[in-house]
Design an enzyme around this catalytic site. Structure first.
Site, PDB file in Angstrom:
ATOM      1  N   SER A 395       0.995  -1.202   0.129  1.00  0.00           N
ATOM      2  CA  SER A 395       0.053   0.063  -0.061  1.00  0.00           C
ATOM      3  C   SER A 395       0.860   1.283   0.032  1.00  0.00           C
ATOM      4  O   SER A 395       1.918   1.327   0.888  1.00  0.00           O
ATOM      5  CB  SER A 395      -0.824  -0.098   1.247  1.00  0.00           C
ATOM      6  OG  SER A 395      -1.634   1.501   1.217  1.00  0.00           O
ATOM      7  N   GLY A 396       0.613   2.273  -0.804  1.00  0.00           N
ATOM      8  CA  GLY A 396       1.206   3.534  -0.766  1.00  0.00           C
ATOM      9  C   GLY A 396       2.478   3.578  -1.653  1.00  0.00           C
ATOM     10  O   GLY A 396       3.087   4.539  -1.777  1.00  0.00           O
ATOM     11  N   GLU A 522      -8.463  -1.397  -8.073  1.00  0.00           N
ATOM     12  CA  GLU A 522      -9.083  -2.078  -6.705  1.00  0.00           C
ATOM     13  C   GLU A 522     -10.523  -2.164  -7.161  1.00  0.00           C
ATOM     14  O   GLU A 522     -11.471  -1.991  -6.255  1.00  0.00           O
ATOM     15  CB  GLU A 522      -8.713  -1.457  -5.628  1.00  0.00           C
ATOM     16  CG  GLU A 522      -7.486  -1.540  -5.074  1.00  0.00           C
ATOM     17  CD  GLU A 522      -7.169  -2.799  -4.510  1.00  0.00           C
ATOM     18  OE1 GLU A 522      -8.044  -3.466  -4.485  1.00  0.00           O
ATOM     19  OE2 GLU A 522      -5.828  -2.888  -4.375  1.00  0.00           O
TER      20      GLU A 522
HETATM   21  P1  ATP Z   1      -2.899   1.744  -2.199  1.00  0.00           P
HETATM   22  O1  ATP Z   1      -2.500   0.304  -2.467  1.00  0.00           O
HETATM   23  O2  ATP Z   1      -3.111   1.830  -0.485  1.00  0.00           O
HETATM   24  O3  ATP Z   1      -4.139   2.320  -2.843  1.00  0.00           O
HETATM   25  P2  ATP Z   1      -1.108   3.075  -3.895  1.00  0.00           P
HETATM   26  O4  ATP Z   1      -0.050   2.078  -4.117  1.00  0.00           O
HETATM   27  O5  ATP Z   1      -2.348   2.926  -5.114  1.00  0.00           O
HETATM   28  O6  ATP Z   1      -1.755   2.547  -2.573  1.00  0.00           O
HETATM   29  P3  ATP Z   1      -1.172   5.799  -4.170  1.00  0.00           P
HETATM   30  O7  ATP Z   1      -2.679   6.038  -3.942  1.00  0.00           O
HETATM   31  O8  ATP Z   1      -0.629   6.032  -5.647  1.00  0.00           O
HETATM   32  O9  ATP Z   1      -0.562   4.533  -3.679  1.00  0.00           O
HETATM   33  O10 ATP Z   1      -0.422   6.880  -3.457  1.00  0.00           O
HETATM   34  C1  ATP Z   1       1.147   6.983  -3.293  1.00  0.00           C
HETATM   35  C2  ATP Z   1       1.569   8.046  -2.376  1.00  0.00           C
HETATM   36  O11 ATP Z   1       1.197   9.328  -2.634  1.00  0.00           O
HETATM   37  C3  ATP Z   1       0.973   7.783  -0.938  1.00  0.00           C
HETATM   38  O12 ATP Z   1       1.907   7.949   0.142  1.00  0.00           O
HETATM   39  C4  ATP Z   1      -0.117   8.697  -0.621  1.00  0.00           C
HETATM   40  O13 ATP Z   1      -0.200   9.425   0.395  1.00  0.00           O
HETATM   41  C5  ATP Z   1       0.129   9.692  -1.571  1.00  0.00           C
HETATM   42  N1  ATP Z   1      -0.862  10.471  -2.379  1.00  0.00           N
HETATM   43  C6  ATP Z   1      -1.592  10.186  -2.929  1.00  0.00           C
HETATM   44  N2  ATP Z   1      -2.807  11.028  -3.428  1.00  0.00           N
HETATM   45  C7  ATP Z   1      -2.090  12.195  -3.218  1.00  0.00           C
HETATM   46  C8  ATP Z   1      -2.682  13.608  -3.243  1.00  0.00           C
HETATM   47  N3  ATP Z   1      -3.555  13.781  -3.984  1.00  0.00           N
HETATM   48  N4  ATP Z   1      -1.861  14.630  -3.062  1.00  0.00           N
HETATM   49  C9  ATP Z   1      -0.651  14.168  -2.106  1.00  0.00           C
HETATM   50  N5  ATP Z   1      -0.372  12.953  -1.802  1.00  0.00           N
HETATM   51  C10 ATP Z   1      -1.133  11.845  -2.297  1.00  0.00           C
END
Ligand code: ATP
Length: 600
Positions: A395-396, A522
Site C-alpha cells: 500500500s502507498g 481495486e
Molecule cells: P493503495 O494500494 O493503498 O491504494 P497506492 O500504491 O495506490 O496505494 P497511491 O494512491 O498511488 O498508492 O499513493 C502513493 C502516495 O502518494 C501515498 O503516500 C499517498 O499518501 C500519496 N498521495 C496520493 N494521492 C495524493 C494527493 N492527491 N496529494 C498528495 N499525496 C498523495
C-alpha cells in the site's frame, strides 16, 4: 495545567489564522477593482440607462422643495389654485415611475452579472487541473459560486448605482441650497465636514467587521460540508456534539461580526442624523434671524430646511454603498483566485474507436507537491497493447498514481510516458481521456438514476449496449429487483447501493465507454468470491479487444494477467507473469503466500 496553557495558544493561533485570512481578503481588494468593473462592462448600456432613470427619479425628488416654495409663494400672493399641487403630484408620480424603472434595470443587470460570473466560475472549476482542485475545500468552492457571486449583485445595484444617485442627490441638494440661500449653506457645510470626518473614522471599522463576518460564514460552510460528506462516520464516532460546537462557533462568530458591523453602521447613521438635526436647529436659528430682518423669505427657509433633510438619505446610502463595495471587492478577489488558475484544454471529444493502446513508463519521477516526498522515483515498465497488465505492491507505493498520470490528472516532473506509441504530452487531452476507461478506487457513483450512472461516460449508449454490460457485470438481477428498474435513483453518492453494486456500476460504466485502454483500480475489492470470479472472466474477455491495466491487492484478481509489475518504494522491482514472479521475486512470493495462493 497543560490544557490550560494550550487552549489560549490554540485560540491565539486560530485568531492569527483568521486575521491573515482577512488581511489576504483585504489585499485582494486592491487587484479586484479592474475585475469588478470588467464584469459590469458588458452591461454598460443597461447600467447607463438604469442609472440615468434613477437619477432622473432623484431629480424629480429634488424639484419637490422648489415646487413647494413656488406653491407657498403663490398662496402668499393670494393666487391660490390647484395648478401647483397638480405639478407637485405629477413630479411625485413621474419621479417614482422613473426610479422604479431604473431600479428594475439595475437589478436585472445585477442578476446578469451574477449569472455570467456563476457560469464562468463553474466552467473554470470543471476545467481546473486536479492538482489545483486538491488545494481547495469543496465547501469553500461552493461558497464562492453561490454567496460570493450573489454579493456582486448588491455591488452592481446598491454600490455602483446607489453611489451615483447618492452623490447626485447630495451635490444636487447642496447646489439647490446654494441657490436658495448661500449664507445658510455655509452653516450646513460645517456639518457636512463633520459627517465626512465621522464616516472616515467609522468606515474602516464597518469594512473589517463585514469582512470578518464573510470569512466566518465561509468557515461555517466548509465545516458543515465536511460533516455532511462523512455523516455516517460522524455519527458512528459519536462526534455530533463536537461538530455542532465547531459549526456553532463559526456561526456565532459570523453573528458577532455581523452585529459589530451593524453597530458601527448604526453609530454612523445615528451620528449623521444627529448632526443633521443640529444643523436643522442651527439653520432654523440663523435662517429665522434672516427671515426676521427681511433678507430671506419664509418659503426659502422652508425649502432650505427640506433640502437639509434630503442630505440624510444620500449619506446613509453612501455609508452602506461603501460597506457593500468592500464586501463585493473581497468576493471578487475570491472569485478571481479561481479565475487566475490555469484551465485544462477543451474536454469535448467524441468517443474514439481504435486499436488497443500500450503504455510505457520510462524513468518517470513524480511527487504530488514540492514539499512532498517522491512517489515515483524512476518508474519504468511496459504494458503491451492488448492483454492485461497488473500493478501490485504494498500500500502507498504509487500504483493508483500511475493511473492518475495516465489520465494526465498530474504531470510527472521527469521521465516520459508513452501511450499508444505517442508521448502523452503530444495527445490532445480530450482525445486521450475519451480513449480511456477508468474505474477509481472508491468507485464513485453520482446522485441520479441507475441509468444515468451507467451511461455517464457514454451518454449515447443504446439500450442494447446497456443490456450487454448489465449481463456482463451481473447487474441485471440487481436492476430487476429495483422498484423502478434502471430509472431508480441511487441516492447521494450511491448510498442506496451496496459497495459491490457500486463497483459493478463503475465497471459497467467504464465498459460502456468502449475504451482503448481500461484502468481498473481495486475494481473488484468489495465483491464476493462468485461475483469476483465472474468479473475476472469479463475482464479477461475485455482484455482480448483492449488493453487492461489493473491495480489489485487481491492477487487472485491478477493471477491470470499476461504481465504483472511489482512496485516497491516508488520503483518497479520486477515484472513477469505469475509463475515467473513466484520463481524470481521474493516480495511477490511473500504477497502470494500470505494470500494463500499455492506456490507453483
Ligand atoms: P493503495 O494500494 O493503498 O491504494 P497506492 O500504491 O495506490 O496505494 P497511491 O494512491 O498511488 O498508492 O499513493 C502513493 C502516495 O502518494 C501515498 O503516500 C499517498 O499518501 C500519496 N498521495 C496520493 N494521492 C495524493 C494527493 N492527491 N496529494 C498528495 N499525496 C498523495
Amino acid at each position: 495545567m497543560t490544557t490550560v496553557e494550550v487552549a489560549p495558544l490554540e485560540r491565539e493561533h486560530k485568531e492569527r489564522g483568521r486575521e491573515s485570512e482577512i488581511t489576504e481578503a483585504d489585499q485582494g481588494r486592491r487587484g479586484s477593482w479592474r475585475s469588478l468593473v470588467g464584469q459590469v462592462v458588458p452591461y454598460k448600456g443597461m447600467l447607463v440607462l438604469g442609472s440615468a432613470l434613477t437619477l432622473m427619479g432623484s431629480f424629480a425628488g429634488l424639484a419637490m422643495p422648489m415646487l413647494t416654495k413656488s406653491t407657498i409663494d403663490l398662496f402668499g400672493q393670494g393666487g391660490a389654485s390647484g395648478g401647483p399641487i397638480l405639478w407637485l403630484s405629477a413630479a411625485v408620480v413621474i419621479g417614482a415611475l422613473m426610479s422604479a424603472a431604473g431600479r428594475f434595470l439595475l437589478e436585472r443587470m445585477g442578476e446578469g452579472v451574477v449569472l455570467t460570473s456563476r457560469i464562468d466560475l463553474v466552467n473554470r472549476i470543471m476545467r481546473l487541473r486536479v492538482r489545483d482542485v486538491d488545494q481547495f475545500k469543496a465547501g469553500d468552492l461552493l461558497t464562492r459560486v453561490s454567496s460570493d457571486t450573489t454579493l456582486l449583485r448588491s455591488v452592481c445595484t446598491e454600490a455602483f448605482a446607489g453611489t451615483a444617485s447618492a452623490v447626485f442627490m447630495f451635490l444636487g441638494a447642496l447646489a439647490m441650497m446654494a441657490i436658495t440661500d448661500a449664507p445658510l449653506l455655509l452653516v450646513t457645510l460645517g456639518v457636512v465636514v463633520l459627517v465626512g470626518l465621522m464616516v472616515a473614522l467609522v468606515g474602516p471599522k464597518i469594512r473589517r467587521a463585514s469582512l470578518r463576518a464573510q470569512v466566518a460564514l465561509g468557515r461555517m460552510n466548509s465545516t458543515l460540508e465536511r460533516v455532511l460528506q462523512a455523516l455516517r462516520t460522524v455519527k458512528a464516532s459519536g462526534a455530533e456534539g463536537r461538530e455542532i460546537a465547531i459549526v456553532s462557533t463559526a456561526a456565532s462568530d459570523a453573528r458577532n461580526q455581523g452585529v459589530a458591523a451593524i453597530a458601527w453602521k448604526s453609530t454612523a447613521g445615528i451620528g449623521a442624523w444627529t448632526l443633521i438635526q443640529l444643523a436643522f436647529l442651527a439653520v432654523l436659528g440663523v435662517g429665522g434671524a434672516r427671515v426676521a430682518d427681511g433678507s430671506m423669505t419664509v418659503s426659502a427657509l422652508i425649502a432650505f430646511l427640506l433640502y437639509l433633510f434630503y442630505l440624510v438619505s444620500p449619506i446613509g446610502q453612501l455609508i452602506s454603498s461603501y460597506t457593500l463595495m468592500q464586501q463585493g471587492l473581497a468576493a471578487v478577489a475570491r472569485i478571481d483566485e479561481i479565475r487566475r488558475l490555469p484551465s485544462e484544454s477543451s474536454m469535448d471529444f467524441p468517443g474514439v474507436d481504435g486499436e488497443p493502446l500500450g503504455v510505457i513508463f520510462d524513468n518517470v519521477t513524480f511527487r504530488y507537491a514540492d514539499n512532498r516526498t517522491l512517489v515515483h522515483d524512476g518508474v519504468s515498465f511496459v504494458a503491451p497493447a492488448g492483454g492485461m497488465t497488473a500493478l501490485v505492491g504494498p500500500s502507498g507505493v504509487g500504483k493508483s498514481t500511475v493511473f492518475s498520470l495516465v489520465e494526465r490528472f498530474y504531470e510527472p516532473q521527469a521521465g516520459v510516458i508513452t501511450i499508444g506509441g505517442r508521448n502523452i504530452r503530444d495527445w490532445c487531452l480530450g482525445e486521450l481521456r475519451a480513449s480511456l476507461g477508468y474505474v477509481e478506487q472508491d468507485s464513485p457513483v453520482l446522485e441520479g438514476t441507475f441509468r444515468e450512472n451507467l451511461t455517464y461516460a457514454n451518454p449515447e449508449a443504446t439500450d442494447d449496449d446497456i443490456q450487454q454490460v448489465l449481463t456482463k457485470t451481473r447487474l441485471n438481477d440487481v436492476v430487476d429487483r429495483l422498484p423502478q428498474g434502471l430509472e431508480t435513483p441511487v441516492g447521494n453518492r450511491g448510498v442506496m447501493l451496496s459497495g459491490g453494486e457500486r463497483q459493478r456500476i463503475a465497471i459497467a460504466r467504464a465498459l460502456l465507454r468502449k475504451p482503448r485502454l481500461l484502468l481498473l483500480d481495486e475494481a473488484t475489492s468489495q465483491l464476493d468470491a462468485v461475483n469476483e470470479m465472474r468479473l475476472r472472466e469479463v475482464i479477461a474477455e475485455v482484455a482480448r479487444d483492449t488493453t487492461v491495466l489493473v491495480v489489485a491487492h487481491r492477487l487472485s484478481t491478477v493471477i491470470g494477467a499476461d504481465r504483472i509489475i511489482v512496485m516497491e518504494s516508488g520503483r518497479v522491482r520486477g515484472a513477469g507473469n505469475h509463475q515467473e514472479l513466484m520463481a524470481s521475486d521474493e516480495l511477490y512470493r511473500e504477497l502470494a503466500t500470505t494470500q494463500l495462493i499455492p506456490v507453483v
